[in-house]
Scaffold this active site. Structure first.
Site, short mmCIF file in Angstrom:
data_model
loop_
_atom_site.label_atom_id
_atom_site.label_comp_id
_atom_site.label_asym_id
_atom_site.label_seq_id
_atom_site.Cartn_x
_atom_site.Cartn_y
_atom_site.Cartn_z
N ASP A 140 -13.66 -27.14 -32.73
CA ASP A 140 -13.41 -28.10 -33.80
C ASP A 140 -12.68 -27.35 -34.92
OD1 ASP A 140 -13.73 -30.62 -35.07
OD2 ASP A 140 -15.59 -30.00 -36.01
N ARG B 74 -26.66 -35.17 -24.20
CA ARG B 74 -26.11 -34.04 -23.42
C ARG B 74 -26.11 -34.32 -21.92
NH1 ARG B 74 -25.71 -29.56 -26.87
NH2 ARG B 74 -27.37 -29.30 -28.40
P1 IMP Z 1 -16.45 -25.35 -34.91
O1 IMP Z 1 -17.14 -24.08 -35.30
O2 IMP Z 1 -16.13 -26.20 -36.11
O3 IMP Z 1 -15.25 -25.12 -34.03
O4 IMP Z 1 -17.49 -26.24 -34.16
C1 IMP Z 1 -17.73 -26.18 -32.81
C2 IMP Z 1 -19.05 -26.85 -32.53
O5 IMP Z 1 -19.17 -28.09 -33.25
C3 IMP Z 1 -19.17 -27.23 -31.07
O6 IMP Z 1 -19.73 -26.18 -30.32
C4 IMP Z 1 -20.08 -28.44 -31.13
O7 IMP Z 1 -21.43 -28.02 -31.12
C5 IMP Z 1 -19.79 -29.09 -32.46
N1 IMP Z 1 -18.87 -30.24 -32.32
C6 IMP Z 1 -17.66 -30.38 -32.87
N2 IMP Z 1 -17.10 -31.57 -32.56
C7 IMP Z 1 -18.00 -32.20 -31.76
C8 IMP Z 1 -18.00 -33.49 -31.10
O8 IMP Z 1 -17.06 -34.29 -31.14
N3 IMP Z 1 -19.12 -33.77 -30.39
C9 IMP Z 1 -20.17 -32.92 -30.28
N4 IMP Z 1 -20.21 -31.72 -30.87
C10 IMP Z 1 -19.14 -31.36 -31.62
#
Ligand code: IMP
Ligand code: MG
Length: 182
Positions: free
Chosen positions: A106, A168
């Protein structure tokens, strides 16, 4: 037979059949790219577990597996940039070929921090695999080396991905109804 969780899903983005094809295809690509090597697959708990277990069985190479759990401190959906390793891997990765497996990228905070920590342990190589890439939300300079799918700015669940620890176990990836989280 319908599952009661289906009623919370706005639309199915990737069916279980589509996921299966994409994972097999990625497994074959990794098999070619890591020929003659014994990679170590690292699963980022918990979201990547379902993808991970299918992916490692689609790779026809000798390999090892290990697990890591990270926690990011932040307000609700937004990452704070502070990522802590809650459960570390048990493998000494020095000189090894590491394939880090994530469910979704994300902002990129999680992988940017984990990548930094793991690179300090001097692996021979470290590549990032993600099931889903949510590019539009990227804030850190991280890009997956391998991925199965891209999504827009939608909140998705299933095939390991959760909302508040639920959904999940759905066999497909779908968009969660907005009313359930806003
Ligand atoms: P980042 O550190 O912002 O890249 O976040 C990554 C984490 O955010 C992933 O491992 C997920 O746990 C969570 N995440 C981000 N977007 C989603 C989504 O659309 N659905 C479920 N989990 C998400
Ligand atoms: Mg996760």
């Amino acid at each position: 037979m319908g599952c009661i969780m289906n009623k919370d899903i706005e639309k199915i983005l990737f069916s279980s059949e589509e996921i299966s094809v994409a994972v097999k295809c990625l497994g074959e690509k990794l098999t070619r790219d890591y020929m003659e090597k014994t990679p170590v697959f690292i699963c980022i708990l918990k979201g990547a577990t379902v993808f991970f277990s299918d992916l490692v069985r689609a790779v026809s190479l000798p390999a090892q597996i290990d697990f890591l759990r990270a926690r990011s401190y932040g307000m609700s959906h937004k990452s704070s940039g502070v990522v802590e390793i809650v459960k570390d891997i048990e493998t000494d990765i020095e000189g090894k070929d590491i394939i880090l497996v994530e469910d979704i990228i994300d902002s990129g905070e999680t992988l940017s921090c984990l990548g930094k920590v793991l690179r300090e342990r001097k692996p021979n190589s470290l590549k990032i695999v993600t099931l889903v890439d949510k590019k539009i939300k990227r804030e850190c300079a991280v890009a997956p080396d391998y991925k199965c799918f891209d999504v827009e700015d939608e909140f998705i669940v299933g095939y390991g991905l959760d909302y508040a620890e639920n959904y999940r176990t759905l066999p497909y990836i779908g968009v969660l109804k907005r009313a359930l989280y806003s």
